[in-house]
Design a protein around this motif. Structure first.
Motif, PDB file in Angstrom:
ATOM      1  N   GLU A 107       0.836  -1.203   0.000  1.00 23.44           N
ATOM      2  CA  GLU A 107       0.000   0.000   0.000  1.00 23.44           C
ATOM      3  C   GLU A 107       0.873   1.256   0.000  1.00 23.44           C
ATOM      4  O   GLU A 107       0.572   2.228  -0.692  1.00 23.44           O
ATOM      5  CB  GLU A 107      -0.954   0.009   1.197  1.00 23.44           C
ATOM      6  CG  GLU A 107      -1.890   1.187   1.216  1.00 23.44           C
ATOM      7  CD  GLU A 107      -2.673   1.402  -0.079  1.00 23.44           C
ATOM      8  OE1 GLU A 107      -2.855   2.585  -0.482  1.00 23.44           O
ATOM      9  OE2 GLU A 107      -3.114   0.423  -0.705  1.00 23.44           O
ATOM     10  N   ALA A 108       1.963   1.241   0.762  1.00 27.50           N
ATOM     11  CA  ALA A 108       2.875   2.388   0.778  1.00 27.50           C
ATOM     12  C   ALA A 108       3.491   2.614  -0.606  1.00 27.50           C
ATOM     13  O   ALA A 108       3.603   3.759  -1.070  1.00 27.50           O
ATOM     14  CB  ALA A 108       3.966   2.182   1.826  1.00 27.50           C
ATOM     15  N   LEU A 109       3.859   1.531  -1.278  1.00 27.77           N
ATOM     16  CA  LEU A 109       4.403   1.656  -2.630  1.00 27.77           C
ATOM     17  C   LEU A 109       3.382   2.251  -3.593  1.00 27.77           C
ATOM     18  O   LEU A 109       3.714   3.109  -4.416  1.00 27.77           O
ATOM     19  CB  LEU A 109       4.868   0.292  -3.151  1.00 27.77           C
ATOM     20  CG  LEU A 109       6.175  -0.223  -2.592  1.00 27.77           C
ATOM     21  CD1 LEU A 109       6.406  -1.657  -3.034  1.00 27.77           C
ATOM     22  CD2 LEU A 109       7.335   0.662  -3.029  1.00 27.77           C
ATOM     23  N   HIS A 110       2.140   1.816  -3.470  1.00 22.67           N
ATOM     24  CA  HIS A 110       1.089   2.364  -4.336  1.00 22.67           C
ATOM     25  C   HIS A 110       0.864   3.844  -4.035  1.00 22.67           C
ATOM     26  O   HIS A 110       0.631   4.643  -4.947  1.00 22.67           O
ATOM     27  CB  HIS A 110      -0.212   1.586  -4.179  1.00 22.67           C
ATOM     28  CG  HIS A 110      -0.159   0.225  -4.790  1.00 22.67           C
ATOM     29  ND1 HIS A 110       0.163  -0.010  -6.111  1.00 22.67           N
ATOM     30  CD2 HIS A 110      -0.374  -0.993  -4.264  1.00 22.67           C
ATOM     31  CE1 HIS A 110       0.142  -1.294  -6.365  1.00 22.67           C
ATOM     32  NE2 HIS A 110      -0.177  -1.926  -5.250  1.00 22.67           N
ATOM     33  N   GLN A 111       0.950   4.218  -2.766  1.00 19.96           N
ATOM     34  CA  GLN A 111       0.774   5.618  -2.394  1.00 19.96           C
ATOM     35  C   GLN A 111       1.897   6.476  -2.977  1.00 19.96           C
ATOM     36  O   GLN A 111       1.644   7.549  -3.523  1.00 19.96           O
ATOM     37  CB  GLN A 111       0.719   5.766  -0.874  1.00 19.96           C
ATOM     38  CG  GLN A 111       0.397   7.176  -0.441  1.00 19.96           C
ATOM     39  CD  GLN A 111       0.265   7.305   1.061  1.00 19.96           C
ATOM     40  OE1 GLN A 111       0.543   6.368   1.812  1.00 19.96           O
ATOM     41  NE2 GLN A 111      -0.160   8.453   1.514  1.00 19.96           N
ATOM     42  N   VAL A 112       3.125   6.001  -2.882  1.00 22.87           N
ATOM     43  CA  VAL A 112       4.252   6.737  -3.469  1.00 22.87           C
ATOM     44  C   VAL A 112       4.069   6.837  -4.972  1.00 22.87           C
ATOM     45  O   VAL A 112       4.273   7.907  -5.567  1.00 22.87           O
ATOM     46  CB  VAL A 112       5.602   6.065  -3.115  1.00 22.87           C
ATOM     47  CG1 VAL A 112       6.742   6.639  -3.942  1.00 22.87           C
ATOM     48  CG2 VAL A 112       5.888   6.213  -1.629  1.00 22.87           C
ATOM     49  N   ASP A 113       3.644   5.762  -5.605  1.00 29.96           N
ATOM     50  CA  ASP A 113       3.420   5.773  -7.050  1.00 29.96           C
ATOM     51  C   ASP A 113       2.359   6.803  -7.423  1.00 29.96           C
ATOM     52  O   ASP A 113       2.510   7.544  -8.383  1.00 29.96           O
ATOM     53  CB  ASP A 113       3.026   4.375  -7.533  1.00 29.96           C
ATOM     54  CG  ASP A 113       2.891   4.319  -9.036  1.00 29.96           C
ATOM     55  OD1 ASP A 113       3.875   4.654  -9.737  1.00 29.96           O
ATOM     56  OD2 ASP A 113       1.805   3.959  -9.516  1.00 29.96           O
ATOM     57  N   ARG A 114       1.274   6.863  -6.638  1.00 28.81           N
ATOM     58  CA  ARG A 114       0.227   7.866  -6.900  1.00 28.81           C
ATOM     59  C   ARG A 114       0.767   9.282  -6.706  1.00 28.81           C
ATOM     60  O   ARG A 114       0.457  10.177  -7.475  1.00 28.81           O
ATOM     61  CB  ARG A 114      -0.979   7.641  -5.994  1.00 28.81           C
ATOM     62  CG  ARG A 114      -1.886   6.519  -6.438  1.00 28.81           C
ATOM     63  CD  ARG A 114      -3.193   6.495  -5.661  1.00 28.81           C
ATOM     64  NE  ARG A 114      -3.021   6.359  -4.230  1.00 28.81           N
ATOM     65  CZ  ARG A 114      -2.897   5.203  -3.574  1.00 28.81           C
ATOM     66  NH1 ARG A 114      -2.918   4.070  -4.244  1.00 28.81           N
ATOM     67  NH2 ARG A 114      -2.759   5.165  -2.269  1.00 28.81           N
ATOM     68  N   MET A 115       1.582   9.472  -5.679  1.00 29.51           N
ATOM     69  CA  MET A 115       2.135  10.809  -5.420  1.00 29.51           C
ATOM     70  C   MET A 115       3.058  11.253  -6.555  1.00 29.51           C
ATOM     71  O   MET A 115       3.082  12.420  -6.916  1.00 29.51           O
ATOM     72  CB  MET A 115       2.887  10.845  -4.091  1.00 29.51           C
ATOM     73  CG  MET A 115       1.971  10.852  -2.892  1.00 29.51           C
ATOM     74  SD  MET A 115       2.786  11.225  -1.332  1.00 29.51           S
ATOM     75  CE  MET A 115       4.034   9.986  -1.204  1.00 29.51           C
ATOM     76  N   LEU A 116       3.816  10.307  -7.089  1.00 25.23           N
ATOM     77  CA  LEU A 116       4.716  10.657  -8.179  1.00 25.23           C
ATOM     78  C   LEU A 116       3.957  10.891  -9.475  1.00 25.23           C
ATOM     79  O   LEU A 116       4.493  11.490 -10.414  1.00 25.23           O
ATOM     80  CB  LEU A 116       5.787   9.578  -8.359  1.00 25.23           C
ATOM     81  CG  LEU A 116       6.773   9.447  -7.201  1.00 25.23           C
ATOM     82  CD1 LEU A 116       7.711   8.277  -7.435  1.00 25.23           C
ATOM     83  CD2 LEU A 116       7.554  10.725  -6.986  1.00 25.23           C
TER      84      LEU A 116
END
Length: 169
Positions: A107-116
């Motif tokens: 989930e953290a990886l997906h959040q970073v991906d969305r932020m980028l």
């Protein structure tokens, strides 16, 4: 902005008239009925979250544009998961995360991906090398075949993107 009743009627009409067609569109792209159903649901949820009046002259063209974005996000999410699973497979079993940690990390990886967001891939890579791998500017420059000044520019750009994504959340 349309009243809540008008807005719901617009979404209901769009859904009733085009939901089956959109499922078929996704199924042709994915080859999987369940994923097609899920992504159709996600597409209409995007409309519901907007809470704005919809003025659409060509509903299928509108839905295709929206669905293409949903599909692009789906594929990007799959790529992130595949890269994560590949890196997990390289870990010794004793270091593998628990199922709970696994879910949180993903989930953290997906959040970073969305932020980028839609930053160019080299900008994302530079940022991830710096943040996740702890590489120096020189190491990132060498790895991506860039100048150090370009790496610095990329890191500032990606950091700003994350900052503003957090501010708007």
């Amino acid at each position: 902005m349309a009243s809540s009743g008008q807005w719901h009627q617009q979404i209901d009409r769009l859904y009733g008239d085009h939901q089956r067609w959109l499922v078929s569109w996704f199924r042709r792209k994915l080859g999987c009925h369940q994923r097609a159903d899920d992504l159709t649901h996600d597409t209409f949820m995007r409309l519901l979250v907007r809470r704005e009046a919809i003025t659409v002259r060509e509903p299928r063209a509108f839905l295709t544009t929206l669905a293409s974005r949903v599909l692009s996000n789906h594929w990007r999410r799959e790529q992130v998961e595949a890269a994560y699973l590949k890196s997990l497979a390289a870990l010794p079993e004793a270091q593998a995360p628990s199922p709970e940690e696994h879910a949180l990390l993903l989930e953290a990886l997906h959040q970073v991906d969305r932020m980028l967001g839609d930053l160019p891939l080299p900008v994302k890579r530079a940022f991830l090398y710096a943040q996740l791998d702890g590489l120096t500017h020189q190491a990132i420059a060498d790895k991506l075949n860039l100048s150090i000044s370009t790496v610095k520019r990329y890191l500032i750009r990606a950091s700003a993107q994350c900052y503003f994504a957090l501010e708007s959340a």
